[in-house]
Design a protein around this motif. Structure first.
Motif, PDB file in Angstrom:
ATOM      1  N   UNK A 213      22.467  -0.497  47.651  1.00  0.00           N
ATOM      2  CA  UNK A 213      21.610  -0.777  46.514  1.00  0.00           C
ATOM      3  C   UNK A 213      20.227  -0.159  46.646  1.00  0.00           C
ATOM      4  N   UNK A 214      19.911   0.356  47.838  1.00  0.00           N
ATOM      5  CA  UNK A 214      18.593   0.946  48.063  1.00  0.00           C
ATOM      6  C   UNK A 214      18.621   2.438  48.259  1.00  0.00           C
ATOM      7  N   UNK A 215      19.641   3.080  47.708  1.00  0.00           N
ATOM      8  CA  UNK A 215      19.831   4.514  47.966  1.00  0.00           C
ATOM      9  C   UNK A 215      18.872   5.403  47.184  1.00  0.00           C
ATOM     10  N   UNK A 216      18.062   4.829  46.314  1.00  0.00           N
ATOM     11  CA  UNK A 216      17.076   5.613  45.569  1.00  0.00           C
ATOM     12  C   UNK A 216      15.664   5.103  45.840  1.00  0.00           C
ATOM     13  N   UNK A 217      15.469   4.431  46.944  1.00  0.00           N
ATOM     14  CA  UNK A 217      14.165   3.844  47.256  1.00  0.00           C
ATOM     15  C   UNK A 217      13.260   4.836  47.976  1.00  0.00           C
ATOM     16  N   UNK A 218      11.985   4.808  47.631  1.00  0.00           N
ATOM     17  CA  UNK A 218      10.984   5.591  48.357  1.00  0.00           C
ATOM     18  C   UNK A 218      10.484   4.750  49.527  1.00  0.00           C
ATOM     19  N   UNK A 219      11.341   4.599  50.540  1.00  0.00           N
ATOM     20  CA  UNK A 219      11.025   3.682  51.633  1.00  0.00           C
ATOM     21  C   UNK A 219      10.607   4.382  52.926  1.00  0.00           C
ATOM     22  N   UNK A 220      10.730   5.708  52.986  1.00  0.00           N
ATOM     23  CA  UNK A 220      10.306   6.435  54.172  1.00  0.00           C
ATOM     24  C   UNK A 220      11.164   6.214  55.398  1.00  0.00           C
ATOM     25  N   UNK A 221      12.385   5.733  55.240  1.00  0.00           N
ATOM     26  CA  UNK A 221      13.244   5.431  56.384  1.00  0.00           C
ATOM     27  C   UNK A 221      14.216   6.562  56.734  1.00  0.00           C
ATOM     28  N   UNK A 222      14.313   7.554  55.887  1.00  0.00           N
ATOM     29  CA  UNK A 222      15.358   8.570  56.024  1.00  0.00           C
ATOM     30  C   UNK A 222      15.064   9.567  57.139  1.00  0.00           C
ATOM     31  N   UNK A 223      16.119  10.325  57.494  1.00  0.00           N
ATOM     32  CA  UNK A 223      15.942  11.403  58.462  1.00  0.00           C
ATOM     33  C   UNK A 223      17.044  12.438  58.300  1.00  0.00           C
ATOM     34  N   UNK A 224      16.812  13.611  58.854  1.00  0.00           N
ATOM     35  CA  UNK A 224      17.786  14.692  58.870  1.00  0.00           C
ATOM     36  C   UNK A 224      18.214  14.949  60.300  1.00  0.00           C
ATOM     37  N   UNK A 225      19.511  15.095  60.511  1.00  0.00           N
ATOM     38  CA  UNK A 225      20.044  15.379  61.843  1.00  0.00           C
ATOM     39  C   UNK A 225      20.443  16.848  61.946  1.00  0.00           C
ATOM     40  N   UNK A 226      20.494  17.342  63.177  1.00  0.00           N
ATOM     41  CA  UNK A 226      20.910  18.725  63.421  1.00  0.00           C
ATOM     42  C   UNK A 226      22.053  18.743  64.431  1.00  0.00           C
TER      43      UNK A 226
END
Length: 202
Positions: free
Chosen positions: A55-68
């Motif tokens: 339900x929070x997949x469009x939140x501007x929460x700053x929790x995301x990251x990108x993996x390599x």
């Protein structure tokens, strides 16, 4: 928090018209992985992690990251890029690579990262964008879908170009010069004219 335990890297082989899938490797510890894109120049792969509760997949929460990932699917850096004041990252979804630049759909902006240096570039914005979902490239430029408005845009400087509109435009991709999109609401696959001016064909 919803947690995805693994990413399966699969190899498909066609023999006499029959396709088979074989598991190649398993990589763990991602947090709601949304997209994987491979850098054809190096073989490295990048994974977008939303890291949000359902339900929070469009939140501007700053929790995301990108993996390599290293070539072959071995984890290189779990948090290759993550939210920072100078380079925000909130809910990354679709990605594509154009001219060694990684484009990332992040709510209503497109983030960009230089794959040669690893540095972030200025984000692309447009007041008409609401919920950007997927990115694809024809090898020359990037296209982005907006699920909230159903619109698909060709990214351009200085003015982005509206390609077409279809209900809840979701995933987009190219096969050669042909462009395809799927509709979340209509459950259809459409063929599109990336130049615009043509009605999507289911």
């Amino acid at each position: 928090m919803r947690r995805c335990l693994c990413l399966l890297l699969l190899a498909a082989a066609a023999q006499a018209g029959n396709w088979t899938l074989k598991q190649k490797s398993v990589v763990t510890d991602f947090e709601v992985p949304e997209c994987v894109v491979v850098d054809a120049a190096t073989g490295a792969a990048y994974v977008s992690n939303i890291q949000a509760a359902e339900g929070g997949y469009w939140s501007d929460d700053g929790l995301a990251f990108l993996s390599k990932l290293k070539p072959g699917g071995v984890l290189d850096l779990l948090k290759w890029k993550q939210h920072a004041a100078a380079a925000p990252l909130n809910a990354p979804k679709g990605m594509c690579i154009v001219d060694r630049v990684l484009y990332v759909a992040d709510n209503n902006v497109v983030r960009r990262y230089d794959l040669k240096t690893g540095n972030s570039r200025p984000a692309l914005t447009d007041a008409r964008w609401k919920q950007l979902n997927d990115l694809a490239s024809d090898g020359h430029t990037a296209f982005v879908s907006d699920t909230a408005t159903g619109q698909i845009w060709k990214l351009a400087n200085p003015a982005n170009q509206l390609v077409t509109t279809l209900p809840s435009a979701n995933g987009i991709t190219f096969s050669g010069a042909k462009m395809y999109a799927v509709s979340w609401d209509n459950h259809e696959v459409y063929e599109l004219n990336p130049a615009g001016g043509a009605k999507p064909k289911p």
